[in-house]
Design a protein around this motif. Structure first.
Motif, short mmCIF file in Angstrom:
data_model
loop_
_atom_site.label_atom_id
_atom_site.label_comp_id
_atom_site.label_asym_id
_atom_site.label_seq_id
_atom_site.Cartn_x
_atom_site.Cartn_y
_atom_site.Cartn_z
N VAL A 153 0.84 -1.19 0.00
CA VAL A 153 0.00 0.00 0.00
C VAL A 153 0.88 1.25 0.00
O VAL A 153 1.83 1.35 0.78
CB VAL A 153 -0.92 0.02 1.24
N PRO A 155 0.96 4.71 1.24
CA PRO A 155 0.16 5.47 2.19
C PRO A 155 0.16 6.98 1.95
O PRO A 155 -0.48 7.72 2.69
CB PRO A 155 0.82 5.15 3.53
N SER A 170 2.70 9.44 -2.90
CA SER A 170 1.87 9.09 -4.06
C SER A 170 2.49 9.53 -5.38
O SER A 170 2.07 9.08 -6.45
CB SER A 170 0.47 9.69 -3.91
N ASP A 177 -2.15 2.71 -4.61
CA ASP A 177 -2.72 3.85 -3.92
C ASP A 177 -3.86 3.41 -3.01
O ASP A 177 -4.69 2.59 -3.39
CB ASP A 177 -3.23 4.87 -4.94
N GLU A 178 -3.86 3.96 -1.82
CA GLU A 178 -4.88 3.58 -0.84
C GLU A 178 -6.30 3.82 -1.38
O GLU A 178 -7.24 3.11 -1.00
CB GLU A 178 -4.68 4.35 0.46
N LEU A 181 -8.04 0.67 -3.20
CA LEU A 181 -8.07 -0.63 -2.55
C LEU A 181 -9.43 -1.33 -2.65
O LEU A 181 -9.48 -2.57 -2.67
CB LEU A 181 -7.64 -0.48 -1.10
N LYS A 219 -2.77 4.58 8.51
CA LYS A 219 -3.47 4.29 7.24
C LYS A 219 -3.47 2.80 6.95
O LYS A 219 -4.48 2.25 6.48
CB LYS A 219 -2.81 5.06 6.10
N LEU A 220 -2.36 2.12 7.22
CA LEU A 220 -2.29 0.70 6.94
C LEU A 220 -3.21 -0.09 7.87
O LEU A 220 -3.79 -1.10 7.48
CB LEU A 220 -0.85 0.20 7.06
N VAL A 223 -6.54 -0.02 6.40
CA VAL A 223 -6.61 -0.99 5.30
C VAL A 223 -6.79 -2.40 5.85
O VAL A 223 -7.55 -3.21 5.30
CB VAL A 223 -5.34 -0.92 4.43
#
Length: 417
Positions: A153, A155, A170, A177-178, A181, A219-220, A223
């Motif tokens: 990912v 982030p 990015s 890109d998040e 997903l 962020k992960l 996810v």
């Protein structure tokens, strides 16, 4: 910064553990990479101690230094490997690493890389695009197998480091890109030969501030929750690497224990095995590059040049990243000078230091370029028809050759004439 206990001055001469670097240069010639085996072991153990309270597994990032003896030394300590290509996978396997301790990264894996990884039975392939996921599914299907896959990912966290070694932004090529997903999860449900087992991130290298890891991890973790809600059994949670080391005494690296204090509370309750991918952290300060002073000269303005027999073909980091490496004389001196330390390659960018205060060495003496264990030998090349240097590993009072110096014949062995 080198461990002075493993690289001490004894009787005025720099040693690696119990062996004189001067004697190694006499025996094996220069340029010469010299690695302390115990430095590798100590750094790995320091990393493991910092994260001892966490269910984790460490995979040494082979791209930092892929010498077979380096890999084997760490493997014997229980370390796994993070590889970026079929070639690095081959090296890890040849060094004796078990496939069940290997993960494979790489933004541009070929079908043959993927096939090699799947057939070898590695822990997982880390996919970095939707197209790659489809290719993994096709390759695994053709083999009649199911591939274990992690999603890398991106982030979109921009860490404060050199722009060439930031990887979690990015604007860079790495990862998925998040925002994409949901599409990825929908696709994975249709891929019969792919098993999503892990999530991964890597935000760059030489990251001194743990806050960047925290921001990316938040962020992960989101996810991870989304993946589980979508029905996926995530077993591995890969934080990546990038932990800093000291190159300049004036810029000491953040202690690894500080990162552990910040990161463990965030991930210890994920119900996953946490993966780490340290590379530079383990090997950077394990090695010095020995080089001989060929000439000294001054220009009309009085500028001093020290021309040595190593250059950007042996250690490209100063030219590529403007990186700092300490440089010391192998034989101690009482006086210093300000000089450019430059190599023999036909490029103005071929230098180790500009306007640096260094020991006042004479022609024929030896210099040691410190902290050359990461991205030194592994990025060496034959530009200008130069021969890649030999490598030696020292363990206590014993030194052994771990890579022969190139020969002229090797320069043309693959060419068809």
């Amino acid at each position: 910064m080198l461990d002075s206990n493993l690289f001490p001055y004894c009787d005025g001469t720099l040693h690696c553990e119990g062996v004189s670097l001067e004697k190694l240069a006499e025996e094996y010639g220069t340029p010469l990479f010299v690695t302390s085996r115990n430095s590798l072991i100590n750094q790995y153990r320091a990393f493991e101690k910092a994260f001892a309270g966490l269910d984790h597994f460490t995979c040494y990032s082979v791209k930092a230094n892929f010498n077979l003896h380096v890999i084997r030394t760490l493997s014997e300590e229980g370390c796994g490997c993070d590889v970026n290509s079929g070639g690095e996978l081959f090296r890890a396997l040849q060094a004796g690493v078990e496939p069940g301790k290997i993960i494979m990264a790489g933004v541009g894996k070929t079908a043959s890389d993927i096939e090699y990884g799947v057939k070898s039975g590695i822990v997982m392939l880390k996919a970095e695009s939707v197209s790659e996921l489809r290719l993994v599914n096709d390759v695994a299907g053709r083999l009649g197998m199911k591939a274990s896959v992690g999603i890398r990912v991106n982030p979109n966290v921009t860490a404060e480091t050199h722009p060439y070694i930031t990887t979690g932004d990015s604007k860079e090529k790495f990862g998925i890109d998040e925002a994409d997903l949901d599409e990825v999860f929908d696709l994975l449900k249709t891929l019969e030969h792919v098993d999503l087992t892990g999530l991964d991130m890597h935000i760059g290298s030489q990251i001194f501030d743990a806050n960047f890891y925290e921001a990316a991890l938040e962020k992960l973790l989101d996810v991870l929750a989304a993946a589980r809600s979508a029905g996926f059994d995530i077993r591995y949670f890969d934080i990546g690497g990038g932990f800093p080391v000291t190159y300049e005494p004036q810029k000491p690296a953040t202690p690894i224990g500080h990162f552990a204090e910040k990161l463990i509370p965030l991930v210890e309750k994920t119900g996953t095995t946490i993966l780490f991918e340290p590379g530079r952290f383990i090997v950077a300060n394990s090695t010095v590059l020995l080089t001989k002073v060929l000439y000294r000269k001054q220009n009309h303005a009085g500028k001093e040049f020290v021309i040595v027999d190593a250059g950007m073909t042996e250690l490209i980091r100063p030219a590529l990243y403007q990186s700092y490496h300490e440089i010391v004389a192998v034989s101690q001196h009482n006086s210093v000078m300000v000089a450019d330390i430059v190599g023999p390659v036909c490029e103005s960018g071929d230098f180790f230091a500009r306007e640096r205060t260094v020991d006042r060495v004479k022609e024929g003496e030896m210099l040691a370029v410190l902290s050359a264990g990461a991205y030194g030998s592994v990025m060496s090349n034959n530009y200008n028809g130069r021969l890649r240097p030999a490598e030696v590993m020292v363990d206590g009072d014993n030194a052994k050759l771990i890579r022969k110096r190139d020969s002229f014949e090797q320069l043309i062995q693959n060419e068809v004439f």
